[in-house]
Design a protein around this motif. Sequence first.
Motif, short mmCIF file in Angstrom:
data_model
loop_
_atom_site.label_atom_id
_atom_site.label_comp_id
_atom_site.label_asym_id
_atom_site.label_seq_id
_atom_site.Cartn_x
_atom_site.Cartn_y
_atom_site.Cartn_z
N ARG A 164 10.40 1.89 15.81
CA ARG A 164 9.77 2.29 17.06
C ARG A 164 8.67 1.29 17.40
O ARG A 164 7.90 0.88 16.53
CB ARG A 164 9.17 3.69 16.93
N GLU A 165 8.57 0.90 18.68
CA GLU A 165 7.54 -0.06 19.09
C GLU A 165 6.16 0.59 19.02
O GLU A 165 5.97 1.73 19.42
CB GLU A 165 7.82 -0.56 20.51
N LYS A 166 5.22 -0.17 18.52
CA LYS A 166 3.84 0.31 18.40
C LYS A 166 2.93 -0.71 19.03
O LYS A 166 3.15 -1.91 18.90
CB LYS A 166 3.49 0.51 16.92
N GLY A 167 1.91 -0.27 19.75
CA GLY A 167 1.07 -1.23 20.45
C GLY A 167 -0.38 -0.83 20.50
O GLY A 167 -0.76 0.31 20.22
N THR A 168 -1.20 -1.80 20.86
CA THR A 168 -2.63 -1.54 21.06
C THR A 168 -2.84 -0.93 22.44
O THR A 168 -1.98 -1.03 23.32
CB THR A 168 -3.43 -2.84 20.98
N ALA A 169 -3.97 -0.34 22.62
CA ALA A 169 -4.35 0.09 23.97
C ALA A 169 -4.66 -1.15 24.80
O ALA A 169 -5.06 -2.19 24.26
CB ALA A 169 -5.58 1.00 23.90
N THR A 207 -1.79 -2.09 13.18
CA THR A 207 -1.21 -2.10 11.84
C THR A 207 0.24 -1.62 11.90
O THR A 207 0.53 -0.55 12.43
CB THR A 207 -2.00 -1.21 10.87
N ILE A 208 1.12 -2.42 11.34
CA ILE A 208 2.56 -2.10 11.30
C ILE A 208 2.96 -1.91 9.85
O ILE A 208 2.70 -2.77 9.00
CB ILE A 208 3.39 -3.25 11.92
N ARG A 209 3.59 -0.79 9.54
CA ARG A 209 4.07 -0.58 8.17
C ARG A 209 5.57 -0.82 8.11
O ARG A 209 6.29 -0.65 9.09
CB ARG A 209 3.71 0.82 7.68
N THR A 210 6.02 -1.21 6.93
CA THR A 210 7.40 -1.69 6.81
C THR A 210 8.37 -0.67 6.25
O THR A 210 9.54 -0.95 6.08
CB THR A 210 7.44 -2.93 5.91
N ARG A 223 7.43 -4.43 16.95
CA ARG A 223 8.39 -3.59 16.24
C ARG A 223 9.06 -4.45 15.17
O ARG A 223 9.08 -5.67 15.24
CB ARG A 223 9.42 -2.99 17.19
N LEU A 224 9.63 -3.78 14.17
CA LEU A 224 10.29 -4.45 13.06
C LEU A 224 11.78 -4.54 13.32
O LEU A 224 12.39 -3.59 13.85
CB LEU A 224 10.02 -3.70 11.76
N LEU A 225 12.36 -5.67 12.96
CA LEU A 225 13.79 -5.89 13.15
C LEU A 225 14.47 -6.14 11.83
O LEU A 225 13.88 -6.68 10.89
CB LEU A 225 14.03 -7.09 14.07
N ASP A 226 15.74 -5.75 11.76
CA ASP A 226 16.60 -6.08 10.62
C ASP A 226 17.59 -7.13 11.10
O ASP A 226 18.51 -6.83 11.86
CB ASP A 226 17.33 -4.83 10.13
N PRO A 227 17.41 -8.42 10.71
CA PRO A 227 18.30 -9.48 11.21
C PRO A 227 19.78 -9.24 10.93
O PRO A 227 20.64 -9.71 11.67
CB PRO A 227 17.80 -10.73 10.46
N SER A 228 20.07 -8.47 9.88
CA SER A 228 21.48 -8.20 9.55
C SER A 228 22.11 -7.21 10.50
O SER A 228 23.34 -7.11 10.60
CB SER A 228 21.59 -7.67 8.12
N GLY A 229 21.28 -6.45 11.22
CA GLY A 229 21.81 -5.46 12.14
C GLY A 229 22.18 -4.15 11.49
O GLY A 229 22.61 -3.20 12.17
N SER A 276 0.82 -1.19 0.00
CA SER A 276 0.00 0.00 0.00
C SER A 276 0.87 1.25 0.00
O SER A 276 2.08 1.21 0.26
CB SER A 276 -0.91 -0.01 1.23
N LEU A 277 0.23 2.37 -0.30
CA LEU A 277 0.83 3.67 -0.08
C LEU A 277 0.37 4.17 1.27
O LEU A 277 -0.83 4.22 1.55
CB LEU A 277 0.39 4.66 -1.17
N VAL A 278 1.31 4.50 2.16
CA VAL A 278 0.95 4.94 3.50
C VAL A 278 1.59 6.28 3.79
O VAL A 278 2.62 6.64 3.22
CB VAL A 278 1.41 3.91 4.56
N GLU A 279 0.96 7.03 4.69
CA GLU A 279 1.49 8.33 5.06
C GLU A 279 2.73 8.16 5.94
O GLU A 279 2.86 7.20 6.67
CB GLU A 279 0.44 9.14 5.82
N THR A 280 3.64 9.13 5.86
CA THR A 280 4.81 9.08 6.71
C THR A 280 4.38 9.25 8.16
O THR A 280 3.41 9.95 8.46
CB THR A 280 5.80 10.20 6.35
N GLU A 281 5.08 8.57 9.06
CA GLU A 281 4.69 8.60 10.47
C GLU A 281 5.14 9.88 11.15
O GLU A 281 4.57 10.33 12.13
CB GLU A 281 5.28 7.39 11.18
N TYR A 282 6.19 10.51 10.66
CA TYR A 282 6.70 11.73 11.24
C TYR A 282 6.71 12.83 10.19
O TYR A 282 6.78 12.57 8.99
CB TYR A 282 8.13 11.54 11.77
#
Length: 383
Positions: free
Chosen positions: A120-125, A140-143, A108-114, A64-70
Amino acid sequence: RPPPIPAWCVAHLADAARSTHLLQFHDIGTKIADDDGTDHHFKCSCQVDGYRWEIRVVYPPYYSLVETEYVVEGLPEDYLVEGYVVPLQLVFLGEAGANKVPAALSCRLLDPSGATGPSREKGTAAASFQHPSDRSELLTIRTTFYRAKSIVVYVKNGCLTLECTVTVLRDLNPIIAVPSNNLPRHLGELLASGAGADVTFAVAGQSFPAHRSILAARSPVFMAQFFAGEMLERISPRVEIKEMDPFVFQAMLRFVYTDAVPELDEAAETAAALARHLLAAADRYGMLSIQWLQHGLDRLRAMCERRLAWAIDAGTAAPTLAFAERHGCSELKARCIEFIAGGLAENLDAVLATEGFGRCLEDTGPSVVIELLKAAHARKIKN
């Protein structure tokens, strides 16, 4: 050292139990392209604070096309960036009885390669869970993100890694523990055993013994059938149900006793078919239909609509829209219209190419066409 309690959790419930899991998707682009619609969830079960939980990924993640978070310097606030969107949900598999278990899901999303730090961690109420299949709000988590004026993409070589944490909150001043409510289980066992049954339903050659008092307590319609007036069912020990599948009737009867339909949590295709039949059967049988659902069993209707909403894709959107219009399922209808015309242009093109879309327009009439046009127009203005 355990991680701090997430900020979205309730402040006065400071003590918590946590369970963290890594979910990894390989060949994510290929899976999206090849998805056959038979399994819409990736599930990860865990035990936290004595209760069973399930982290459920609405599968597949969609592009999808998503808005920037910041807000990014030099870019408008609603600037769109391409990436995958991963919808997650926390599902309660236990039974808390009269208690309510506050819990939250974070990810949160991780990069296994480091090479790239975690997102940033995102959570439900924090929500209260009490009965099996209770669910959290959708997370919803965007990549894809903007960080330091550059694009950060967490899908590497078709691989996506999610770190998901289930947090169960505890009261700092717990009261005396109350055993779980076993009434639904006991009533289900009573139904299965047939002990003390005083009425039998005959459905397509199969017999289903039941208890008039329980049915009457759950439905004013059954109350009228068995304990009021001069209806034949008041004195007859056998009631024939015509033109209904025995499996569907059995699921409906079990819901009356246990307030649950576990079959709706099975494989997506099977569960979606059952949801349609449950709604259609209830809508088709006068005394066992709309009146039944409108008097105390609207929970069954909502459960079926939710199951069908999860199964919406390019192949099912048009038939499901026609079904929702025919049976007065307003929320399900809105979900279908949003998927077809209010979301990605690719969705609309894919639905238009299906045979079911033409039949949908024939079945629903001009009012649905107008709603689809309005949704498409609103999407065009937004983009």
